[in-house]
Scaffold this active site. Structure first.
Site, PDB file in Angstrom:
ATOM      1  N   LYS A  15      20.874 -38.017  -9.912  1.00  0.00           N
ATOM      2  CA  LYS A  15      20.385 -39.131  -9.077  1.00  0.00           C
ATOM      3  C   LYS A  15      20.290 -38.770  -7.789  1.00  0.00           C
ATOM      4  CE  LYS A  15      22.070 -43.183 -11.921  1.00  0.00           C
ATOM      5  NZ  LYS A  15      22.957 -44.101 -12.368  1.00  0.00           N
ATOM      6  N   ARG A  59      40.248 -41.238  -5.983  1.00  0.00           N
ATOM      7  CA  ARG A  59      41.283 -40.013  -5.981  1.00  0.00           C
ATOM      8  C   ARG A  59      41.583 -39.198  -4.849  1.00  0.00           C
ATOM      9  NH1 ARG A  59      37.812 -36.770 -10.469  1.00  0.00           N
ATOM     10  NH2 ARG A  59      36.317 -37.436  -8.777  1.00  0.00           N
ATOM     11  N   GLY A  83      28.030 -42.886  -7.592  1.00  0.00           N
ATOM     12  CA  GLY A  83      26.745 -43.623  -7.617  1.00  0.00           C
ATOM     13  C   GLY A  83      26.841 -45.268  -8.078  1.00  0.00           C
ATOM     14  N   GLY A 130      29.144 -53.404 -19.013  1.00  0.00           N
ATOM     15  CA  GLY A 130      28.203 -52.453 -18.333  1.00  0.00           C
ATOM     16  C   GLY A 130      27.042 -52.346 -19.132  1.00  0.00           C
TER      17      GLY A 130
HETATM   18  P1  NAP Z   1      29.555 -40.343 -10.657  1.00  0.00           P
HETATM   19  O1  NAP Z   1      28.627 -40.492  -9.565  1.00  0.00           O
HETATM   20  O2  NAP Z   1      30.057 -39.070 -11.405  1.00  0.00           O
HETATM   21  O3  NAP Z   1      30.833 -40.916 -10.089  1.00  0.00           O
HETATM   22  C1  NAP Z   1      31.997 -41.239 -10.732  1.00  0.00           C
HETATM   23  C2  NAP Z   1      33.239 -41.724  -9.839  1.00  0.00           C
HETATM   24  O4  NAP Z   1      34.280 -41.915 -10.784  1.00  0.00           O
HETATM   25  C3  NAP Z   1      33.535 -40.392  -9.087  1.00  0.00           C
HETATM   26  O5  NAP Z   1      32.837 -40.450  -7.901  1.00  0.00           O
HETATM   27  C4  NAP Z   1      35.274 -40.776  -9.092  1.00  0.00           C
HETATM   28  O6  NAP Z   1      35.300 -41.197  -7.722  1.00  0.00           O
HETATM   29  C5  NAP Z   1      35.473 -41.467 -10.050  1.00  0.00           C
HETATM   30  N1  NAP Z   1      35.943 -40.661 -11.007  1.00  0.00           N
HETATM   31  C6  NAP Z   1      35.625 -39.601 -11.913  1.00  0.00           C
HETATM   32  N2  NAP Z   1      36.283 -39.235 -12.642  1.00  0.00           N
HETATM   33  C7  NAP Z   1      37.746 -39.542 -12.411  1.00  0.00           C
HETATM   34  C8  NAP Z   1      38.937 -39.587 -12.765  1.00  0.00           C
HETATM   35  N3  NAP Z   1      38.840 -38.439 -13.789  1.00  0.00           N
HETATM   36  N4  NAP Z   1      39.763 -40.144 -12.573  1.00  0.00           N
HETATM   37  C9  NAP Z   1      39.770 -40.914 -11.277  1.00  0.00           C
HETATM   38  N5  NAP Z   1      38.396 -41.410 -10.898  1.00  0.00           N
HETATM   39  C10 NAP Z   1      37.231 -40.517 -11.450  1.00  0.00           C
HETATM   40  O7  NAP Z   1      29.019 -41.349 -11.949  1.00  0.00           O
HETATM   41  P2  NAP Z   1      28.416 -42.750 -11.827  1.00  0.00           P
HETATM   42  O8  NAP Z   1      27.049 -42.543 -12.291  1.00  0.00           O
HETATM   43  O9  NAP Z   1      28.705 -43.571 -10.814  1.00  0.00           O
HETATM   44  O10 NAP Z   1      28.975 -43.244 -13.249  1.00  0.00           O
HETATM   45  C11 NAP Z   1      30.364 -43.693 -13.644  1.00  0.00           C
HETATM   46  C12 NAP Z   1      30.152 -44.479 -14.719  1.00  0.00           C
HETATM   47  O11 NAP Z   1      29.457 -45.683 -14.691  1.00  0.00           O
HETATM   48  C13 NAP Z   1      29.597 -43.850 -15.941  1.00  0.00           C
HETATM   49  O12 NAP Z   1      30.313 -43.988 -16.954  1.00  0.00           O
HETATM   50  C14 NAP Z   1      28.438 -44.257 -16.219  1.00  0.00           C
HETATM   51  O13 NAP Z   1      27.800 -44.225 -17.540  1.00  0.00           O
HETATM   52  C15 NAP Z   1      28.626 -45.653 -15.816  1.00  0.00           C
HETATM   53  N6  NAP Z   1      27.226 -46.481 -15.279  1.00  0.00           N
HETATM   54  C16 NAP Z   1      26.851 -47.413 -15.814  1.00  0.00           C
HETATM   55  C17 NAP Z   1      25.681 -48.026 -15.397  1.00  0.00           C
HETATM   56  C18 NAP Z   1      25.083 -49.311 -16.135  1.00  0.00           C
HETATM   57  O14 NAP Z   1      23.910 -49.396 -15.948  1.00  0.00           O
HETATM   58  N7  NAP Z   1      25.813 -50.133 -16.894  1.00  0.00           N
HETATM   59  C19 NAP Z   1      24.861 -47.490 -14.469  1.00  0.00           C
HETATM   60  C20 NAP Z   1      25.221 -46.388 -13.652  1.00  0.00           C
HETATM   61  C21 NAP Z   1      26.531 -45.746 -14.205  1.00  0.00           C
HETATM   62  P3  NAP Z   1      35.979 -40.495  -6.653  1.00  0.00           P
HETATM   63  O15 NAP Z   1      35.540 -39.321  -6.428  1.00  0.00           O
HETATM   64  O16 NAP Z   1      36.219 -41.687  -5.549  1.00  0.00           O
HETATM   65  O17 NAP Z   1      37.773 -40.564  -7.119  1.00  0.00           O
END
Ligand code: NAP
Length: 414
Positions: free
Chosen positions: A199, A285, A263, A381
């Site tokens: 992304k 975190r 994201g 979601g």
């Molecule tokens: P991302 O950019 O990788 O961000 C995930 C965030 O979660 C990280 O920045 C981190 O925040 C936190 N995190 C990750 N592992 C962690 C852990 N073990 N303990 C605590 N915090 C943790 O991913 P994303 O794209 O935002 O996606 C996150 C989730 O949203 C996924 O499950 C994805 O499938 C879902 N999603 C859903 C939709 C939808 O339309 N429903 C759209 C996009 C994403 P910190 O670094 O601040 O700790």
């Protein structure tokens, strides 16, 4: 051929009944959960640049007590690998000439084409229209894509519009992104979606990025100009997040807690800030890593207060009106069956609070199950996923696909 309006209305009613039955099966006590909604939160915002273009500023942290006794939260039980921004996935910065040479082993799934069916009104505010061609080609890029529902959702949407289209799932490891973009531009695609971990890296290949995508530093929808082959990126997670919130919820002047700062979290934060929330608490975190993000938010959303807290120190959520999980904790294939907030802490939310988990697989994460058990309203979601796809199709086609058809397709294939 003219559309028989009565038959069309009956068809819509049948779809609505089918969806209601599916949702009832999912969640017998529907008063405690939230299903479909078409609200888009509004509000003024003055954001102008991405989160990266930030300067220094203050960071606040809470002084929660350290009493523990956690049992089923992620923090004690990490078991599976996640491919988001927390892993060691290579970025396109690491790509060398030799990495990207030759043909890609594309593992494309072609979901087939759809015959034209019915006409829908054209939206006025669409910036770019796709020049008519017999079959429109779209795709999803990201890595890995094993669990993706996007193909089913988008094809149902195109079918509801009577648009003859294909939607391919194109697994694209980051080191293959440059070749994948070239492939999409030169093989007649009209647009594509982007998911983790691409992304942010995809923005390096875009000619233009809309304000929302620039604000959250993440692109999930791209339009390919059919003539010039120029690419424009959008972020439909922001409006998708908002649209899934029930119509009767007024967030203005309220307090939100957002778990994670990736994201999805940034899309949620921007959507919430635009709805004039009093305060948005970021749970992360590493509070120090949020410094730039906080600075940016404080500068661009002056009516909202932003503070950051350590996610592993959550104890008291009594001032939070809407809690959002935007971490992958609870996601199938990563930390399924775990929750970012344990029940004891969840129970400190005030009566009437909303728990919103952006994870869509499983349909009901442990967090959502716990929230429903404790009589909180919930948003899943899956609705966000579908609304962001609706928004993507509006950008690609200038028309509004049928949410219900898309949700049925998702539920049938989840
Ligand atoms: P991302 O950019 O990788 O961000 C995930 C965030 O979660 C990280 O920045 C981190 O925040 C936190 N995190 C990750 N592992 C962690 C852990 N073990 N303990 C605590 N915090 C943790 O991913 P994303 O794209 O935002 O996606 C996150 C989730 O949203 C996924 O499950 C994805 O499938 C879902 N999603 C859903 C939709 C939808 O339309 N429903 C759209 C996009 C994403 P910190 O670094 O601040 O700790």
């Amino acid at each position: 051929m003219a559309i028989n309006k009565e038959l069309y209305e009956r068809y819509k009613a049948m779809k609505a009944a089918k969806l209601a039955a599916m949702e009832e099966k999912e969640n017998p006590d529907s008063s405690k959960s939230v299903v479909e909604n078409s609200t888009t939160l509004s509000g003024s915002s003055s954001e102008s640049s991405g989160f990266r273009a930030l300067s220094s500023g203050g960071v606040q942290e809470t002084s929660h007590s350290e009493n523990s006794g956690w049992t089923n939260t992620y923090y004690q039980q990490k078991t599976e690998e996640y491919h988001g921004n927390v892993g060691n996935a290579p970025t396109v910065n690491n790509v060398s000439e030799s990495d990207v040479g030759g043909e890609l082993p594309y593992s494309a799934i072609n979901y087939g084409t759809i015959l034209p069916k019915k006409e829908e009104p054209v939206e006025n505010n669409i910036e770019q229209k796709i020049i008519e061609s017999p079959i429109k080609k779209f795709a999803l890029i990201g890595y890995p894509l094993g669990h993706s529902l996007s193909g089913y959702i988008h094809l149902a949407g195109f079918e509801s519009l009577g648009i003859d289209a294909t939607y391919e799932i194109l697994e694209t490891p980051p080191q293959e992104l440059v070749d994948r973009i070239k492939y999409l531009k030169t093989n007649g695609y009209s647009g594509f979606n982007v998911t983790i971990p691409l992304k942010l890296p995809v923005s390096m290949f875009l000619d233009e990025v809309d304000e929302g995508a620039n604000t959250v530093d993440a692109v999930n929808t791209v339009v390919i100009n059919p003539k010039t082959k120029e690419l424009k990126g959008y972020n439909t997670d922001i409006s998708g997040f908002s649209a899934a919130i029930p119509k009767d919820v007024n967030l203005s002047g309220k307090v939100a807690g957002v778990l994670g700062t990736g994201g999805a979290a940034r899309a949620a934060i921007v959507a919430l800030a635009r709805s004039q929330m009093k305060e948005i608490k970021l749970f992360t975190r590493n509070v120090l890593n949020c410094k730039e993000l906080l600075e940016y938010l404080r500068k661009n959303f002056k009516n909202t207060e932003f503070n950051a807290y350590q996610i592993d120190r959550i104890r008291d959520l009594s001032d939070i009106n809407i809690l959002i999980n935007a971490t992958p904790i609870g996601m199938q294939g990563y930390a399924a069956g775990m929750t970012p907030v344990e029940e004891r802490e969840l129970q400190t939310l005030p009566e009437g609070a909303i728990v919103y988990d952006v994870i869509y697989n499983p349909k009901k994460t442990l967090l959502i199950q716990l929230a429903q058990k404790n009589n909180y309203r919930t948003v899943t979601g899956l609705d966000m996923l579908i609304w962001q796809a609706v928004e993507a199709q509006k950008i690609w086609t200038g028309r509004v696909p049928d949410f219900k058809d898309m949700k049925i397709a998702a539920l049938e294939n989840l």
